[in-house]
Design an enzyme around this catalytic site. Structure first.
Site, PDB file in Angstrom:
ATOM      1  N   LEU A 133     -10.854 -11.644  -5.066  1.00  0.00           N
ATOM      2  CA  LEU A 133      -9.875 -11.378  -6.284  1.00  0.00           C
ATOM      3  C   LEU A 133      -9.166 -10.268  -5.872  1.00  0.00           C
ATOM      4  O   LEU A 133      -9.634  -9.140  -6.222  1.00  0.00           O
ATOM      5  CB  LEU A 133     -10.687 -11.443  -7.607  1.00  0.00           C
ATOM      6  CG  LEU A 133     -10.127 -12.022  -8.550  1.00  0.00           C
ATOM      7  CD1 LEU A 133      -9.444 -13.141  -8.720  1.00  0.00           C
ATOM      8  CD2 LEU A 133     -11.002 -11.921 -10.122  1.00  0.00           C
ATOM      9  N   ARG A 134      -7.896 -10.505  -5.245  1.00  0.00           N
ATOM     10  CA  ARG A 134      -7.421  -9.027  -5.119  1.00  0.00           C
ATOM     11  C   ARG A 134      -6.661  -8.780  -6.068  1.00  0.00           C
ATOM     12  O   ARG A 134      -5.759  -9.496  -6.785  1.00  0.00           O
ATOM     13  CB  ARG A 134      -6.402  -9.367  -3.803  1.00  0.00           C
ATOM     14  CG  ARG A 134      -5.688  -8.312  -3.288  1.00  0.00           C
ATOM     15  CD  ARG A 134      -6.474  -7.148  -2.418  1.00  0.00           C
ATOM     16  NE  ARG A 134      -5.470  -6.527  -1.642  1.00  0.00           N
ATOM     17  CZ  ARG A 134      -4.983  -5.550  -2.248  1.00  0.00           C
ATOM     18  NH1 ARG A 134      -5.057  -4.968  -3.517  1.00  0.00           N
ATOM     19  NH2 ARG A 134      -4.085  -4.656  -1.367  1.00  0.00           N
ATOM     20  N   THR A 153      -4.500 -10.178   3.424  1.00  0.00           N
ATOM     21  CA  THR A 153      -5.015 -10.290   4.863  1.00  0.00           C
ATOM     22  C   THR A 153      -6.747  -9.972   4.691  1.00  0.00           C
ATOM     23  O   THR A 153      -7.290 -10.426   5.718  1.00  0.00           O
ATOM     24  CB  THR A 153      -4.487  -9.041   5.795  1.00  0.00           C
ATOM     25  OG1 THR A 153      -4.623  -7.830   4.999  1.00  0.00           O
ATOM     26  CG2 THR A 153      -2.927  -9.341   6.030  1.00  0.00           C
ATOM     27  N   PHE A 154      -6.974  -9.334   3.544  1.00  0.00           N
ATOM     28  CA  PHE A 154      -8.534  -9.290   3.460  1.00  0.00           C
ATOM     29  C   PHE A 154      -9.013 -10.652   3.163  1.00  0.00           C
ATOM     30  O   PHE A 154     -10.062 -11.094   3.862  1.00  0.00           O
ATOM     31  CB  PHE A 154      -8.776  -8.534   1.843  1.00  0.00           C
ATOM     32  CG  PHE A 154     -10.169  -8.091   1.725  1.00  0.00           C
ATOM     33  CD1 PHE A 154     -10.363  -6.917   1.822  1.00  0.00           C
ATOM     34  CD2 PHE A 154     -11.073  -9.184   0.924  1.00  0.00           C
ATOM     35  CE1 PHE A 154     -11.660  -6.300   1.463  1.00  0.00           C
ATOM     36  CE2 PHE A 154     -12.338  -8.825   0.865  1.00  0.00           C
ATOM     37  CZ  PHE A 154     -12.773  -7.473   1.128  1.00  0.00           C
ATOM     38  N   GLU A 170      -0.115   0.671   6.308  1.00  0.00           N
ATOM     39  CA  GLU A 170      -0.627  -0.678   6.418  1.00  0.00           C
ATOM     40  C   GLU A 170      -1.970  -0.647   6.329  1.00  0.00           C
ATOM     41  O   GLU A 170      -2.642   0.454   6.468  1.00  0.00           O
ATOM     42  CB  GLU A 170      -0.718  -1.088   7.876  1.00  0.00           C
ATOM     43  CG  GLU A 170       0.723  -1.285   8.442  1.00  0.00           C
ATOM     44  CD  GLU A 170       1.800  -2.511   7.572  1.00  0.00           C
ATOM     45  OE1 GLU A 170       0.931  -3.177   6.862  1.00  0.00           O
ATOM     46  OE2 GLU A 170       2.836  -2.540   7.861  1.00  0.00           O
ATOM     47  N   GLY A 171      -2.710  -1.675   5.700  1.00  0.00           N
ATOM     48  CA  GLY A 171      -4.062  -1.791   5.260  1.00  0.00           C
ATOM     49  C   GLY A 171      -5.152  -2.135   6.223  1.00  0.00           C
ATOM     50  O   GLY A 171      -4.680  -2.344   7.477  1.00  0.00           O
TER      51      GLY A 171
HETATM   52  O1  GFB Z   1      -7.230  -4.995   3.700  1.00  0.00           O
HETATM   53  P1  GFB Z   1      -5.941  -4.865   3.169  1.00  0.00           P
HETATM   54  O2  GFB Z   1      -4.819  -4.699   4.096  1.00  0.00           O
HETATM   55  O3  GFB Z   1      -5.633  -6.540   2.510  1.00  0.00           O
HETATM   56  O4  GFB Z   1      -5.828  -3.990   2.013  1.00  0.00           O
HETATM   57  P2  GFB Z   1      -4.398  -7.098   1.814  1.00  0.00           P
HETATM   58  C1  GFB Z   1      -6.734  -4.008   0.803  1.00  0.00           C
HETATM   59  C2  GFB Z   1      -7.427  -2.952   0.749  1.00  0.00           C
HETATM   60  O5  GFB Z   1      -8.151  -2.937  -0.752  1.00  0.00           O
HETATM   61  C3  GFB Z   1      -8.948  -3.389   1.495  1.00  0.00           C
HETATM   62  C4  GFB Z   1      -9.615  -2.870  -0.643  1.00  0.00           C
HETATM   63  O6  GFB Z   1      -8.928  -2.833   2.866  1.00  0.00           O
HETATM   64  C5  GFB Z   1     -10.103  -2.508   0.723  1.00  0.00           C
HETATM   65  O7  GFB Z   1     -10.169  -1.225   0.919  1.00  0.00           O
HETATM   66  N1  GFB Z   1     -10.022  -4.198  -1.130  1.00  0.00           N
HETATM   67  C6  GFB Z   1      -9.299  -5.104  -1.508  1.00  0.00           C
HETATM   68  C7  GFB Z   1     -11.420  -4.500  -1.589  1.00  0.00           C
HETATM   69  N2  GFB Z   1      -9.919  -6.225  -1.804  1.00  0.00           N
HETATM   70  C8  GFB Z   1     -11.165  -5.763  -1.843  1.00  0.00           C
HETATM   71  C9  GFB Z   1     -12.569  -6.308  -2.224  1.00  0.00           C
HETATM   72  O8  GFB Z   1     -12.973  -7.429  -2.387  1.00  0.00           O
HETATM   73  N3  GFB Z   1     -13.758  -5.573  -2.098  1.00  0.00           N
HETATM   74  C10 GFB Z   1     -13.582  -4.190  -1.611  1.00  0.00           C
HETATM   75  N4  GFB Z   1     -14.563  -3.557  -1.617  1.00  0.00           N
HETATM   76  N5  GFB Z   1     -12.263  -3.477  -1.399  1.00  0.00           N
HETATM   77  C11 GFB Z   1      -2.280  -5.579   1.705  1.00  0.00           C
HETATM   78  C12 GFB Z   1      -2.185  -4.074   2.168  1.00  0.00           C
HETATM   79  O9  GFB Z   1      -3.556  -5.787   1.377  1.00  0.00           O
HETATM   80  O10 GFB Z   1      -1.423  -5.864   0.688  1.00  0.00           O
HETATM   81  C13 GFB Z   1      -0.950  -3.749   2.202  1.00  0.00           C
HETATM   82  O11 GFB Z   1      -2.818  -3.810   3.409  1.00  0.00           O
HETATM   83  C14 GFB Z   1       0.228  -3.902   0.974  1.00  0.00           C
HETATM   84  O12 GFB Z   1      -0.768  -2.228   2.334  1.00  0.00           O
HETATM   85  C15 GFB Z   1       0.193  -5.426   0.751  1.00  0.00           C
HETATM   86  O13 GFB Z   1      -0.126  -2.976  -0.194  1.00  0.00           O
HETATM   87  C16 GFB Z   1       0.853  -5.597  -0.426  1.00  0.00           C
HETATM   88  O14 GFB Z   1      -3.646  -7.696   2.603  1.00  0.00           O
HETATM   89  O15 GFB Z   1      -4.994  -7.793   0.496  1.00  0.00           O
END
Ligand code: GFB
Length: 425
Positions: free
Chosen positions: A286-287, A383-384, A47-48
């Site tokens: 922008l993911r 979730t970001f 999990e992220g």
């Molecule tokens: O936070 P997170 O769970 O969001 O995981 P999602 C994405 C990670 O990617 C972040 C990096 O914690 C950061 O380390 N990241 C993403 C970014 N967007 C940015 C940004 O705008 N700036 C920076 N500096 N870093 C989920 C994942 O991602 O997506 C799950 O938790 C799985 O593991 C799923 O991959 C598909 O909810 O976007």
């Protein structure tokens, strides 16, 4: 008898520091204090970061419930080994919560302690009971989901194994000295609060770790206790300061001009929706990376995202856009080409900042800058992005300026907007 036991348990000075109930009131009256119990937890390794923040809230509210009965303290699981934290030349493991979050703010909701302090308090890296949450092997009853919980054999062979000394060893956040005395599997369908009777009646151990804590849901979603946990989850001040400096320097944005004042104590902050104005820029999240690689339907191509951004910049008569993204530099350059004629900013940390706060801290700085923009556009299902929506709610932005997302290439241009969650104080 209670008095004598209490004195013995409290011989450590650090432990004395922890005798505070949520709200900071001293929680000990002679003869009334209950021995401290510790709740540890961990989340599925895959999990992220931002889902983990959500799981924290569920467990924090479980501790709040447990506190009605006993003197429970939440032990914060050190950060590390996250799939998305890919920067090399830095050890991204055993990171304390204070690197990313304001621990004093967390403490105003429920008593918390870092894992290293827990080890100092208890004098060793031992956890009495390791409870591994899992689903029911047989699935739902007659295809119907219902709340239930039973101790069962483990569905899969556990990665935690008992050694010759009777200690369960496995991944405890990179601390080789940590181990569990007991290990069991618990099948559960339900919310975090459902664990309260199990923890108070079935288990008497002083320290209990709930593993795979994402298995349990929020007790109540979007109600005041949800938001209290969320409000307490404030970013660490040094990270907010770096974000604020970037806003001032490049985006002509400050709290006084933008009407986004921050009070020291989150419990006193209750801005009305629409009171925040935000800086004169649009922010977007922008993911890319795994989202783009897996061709998720919510992901917009760079030209499509640029078209959306330009339309909004024109509508709001703004020139600047701040882009938070996990995209490689080449994609950011492409986006800049599509946005020619506008000022495009993204945060590139100086080496000292990156070394100190690592990938997690840089992501927080991005989120903080996004949270202060006049208008925000996020990525669906990320979730970001969700955490930025909430941050903006807590600053007092109008939901119309916040709950927006790019429509993916696999979606119509009038795709469904994100669900709005109003803050309940
Ligand atoms: O936070 P997170 O769970 O969001 O995981 P999602 C994405 C990670 O990617 C972040 C990096 O914690 C950061 O380390 N990241 C993403 C970014 N967007 C940015 C940004 O705008 N700036 C920076 N500096 N870093 C989920 C994942 O991602 O997506 C799950 O938790 C799985 O593991 C799923 O991959 C598909 O909810 O976007």
């Amino acid at each position: 008898i209670l008095f004598i036991v209490t004195i013995q348990v409290r011989s450590e000075t650090l432990e004395d520091d922890l005798l505070f109930a949520p709200g900071g009131q001293l929680n000990m009256k002679m003869g009334q204090a209950k021995p401290q119990r510790f709740l540890l937890y961990d989340v599925n390794p895959g999990e992220g970061f931002n889902l983990r923040r959500d799981v924290y809230m569920r467990i924090a509210n479980l501790v709040k419930k447990l506190q009605e009965r006993d003197n429970w303290v939440l032990v914060l699981p050190p950060w590390g080994r996250l799939y998305h934290w890919k920067s090399r030349n830095m050890q991204q493991v055993r990171i304390p919560w204070s690197t990313f979050f304001d621990v004093e703010s967390l403490n105003r909701h429920v008593p918390v302690v870092e894992f290293e302090d827990y080890m100092k308090i208890t004098g060793e890296g031992a956890i009495d009971e390791h409870v591994y949450l899992q689903s029911y092997k047989e699935g739902w009853t007659n295809g119907k989901w219902e709340e239930r919980m039973h101790e069962r054999e483990c569905n899969d062979p556990p990665t935690y194994q008992k050694n010759g000394e009777g200690k369960y060893r496995g991944w405890y956040w990179g601390y080789s000295e940590a181990y569990a005395r007991n290990f069991r599997c618990l099948s559960i369908q339900g919310s975090a609060g459902d664990l309260a009777p199990f923890l108070t009646k079935n288990i008497t151990a002083r320290s209990v770790m709930i593993d795979r804590a994402e298995t349990v849901l929020h007790d109540t979603f979007g109600r005041s206790d949800y938001w209290e946990a969320r409000r307490s989850l404030r970013f660490a001040k040094p990270l907010r300061d770096i974000g604020d400096e970037f806003r001032r320097t490049y985006l002509d944005s400050s709290d006084s001009k933008d009407k986004t004042p921050i009070l020291d104590d989150w419990r006193e902050m209750k801005p009305t929706a629409g009171s925040a104005k935000g800086g004169p820029y649009i922010a977007v999240h922008l993911r890319r990376q795994d989202f783009a690689r897996n061709n998720r339907k919510e992901v917009a191509s760079l030209p499509k995202a640029a078209t959306h951004i330009k339309k909004k910049l024109k509508e709001l008569k703004l020139k600047k856009v701040f882009v938070a993204t996990d995209a490689p530099a080449s994609e950011i350059d492409q986006l800049k080409v599509h946005l020619k004629g506008y000022e495009v900013y993204n945060y590139i940390p100086p080496r000292t900042v990156h070394d100190r706060f690592m990938d997690g801290g840089v992501a927080i700085i991005d989120q903080w800058i996004c949270a202060h923009a006049r208008y925000f556009i996020g990525t669906g299902q990320s979730t970001f992005t969700f955490r930025i929506f909430e941050e903006r709610q807590l600053l007092g932005f109008d939901t119309k300026m916040t709950y927006n997302r790019f429509c993916g290439d696999g979606e119509p241009t009038d795709c469904d907007p994100p669900s709005v969650w109003a803050v309940v104080y």
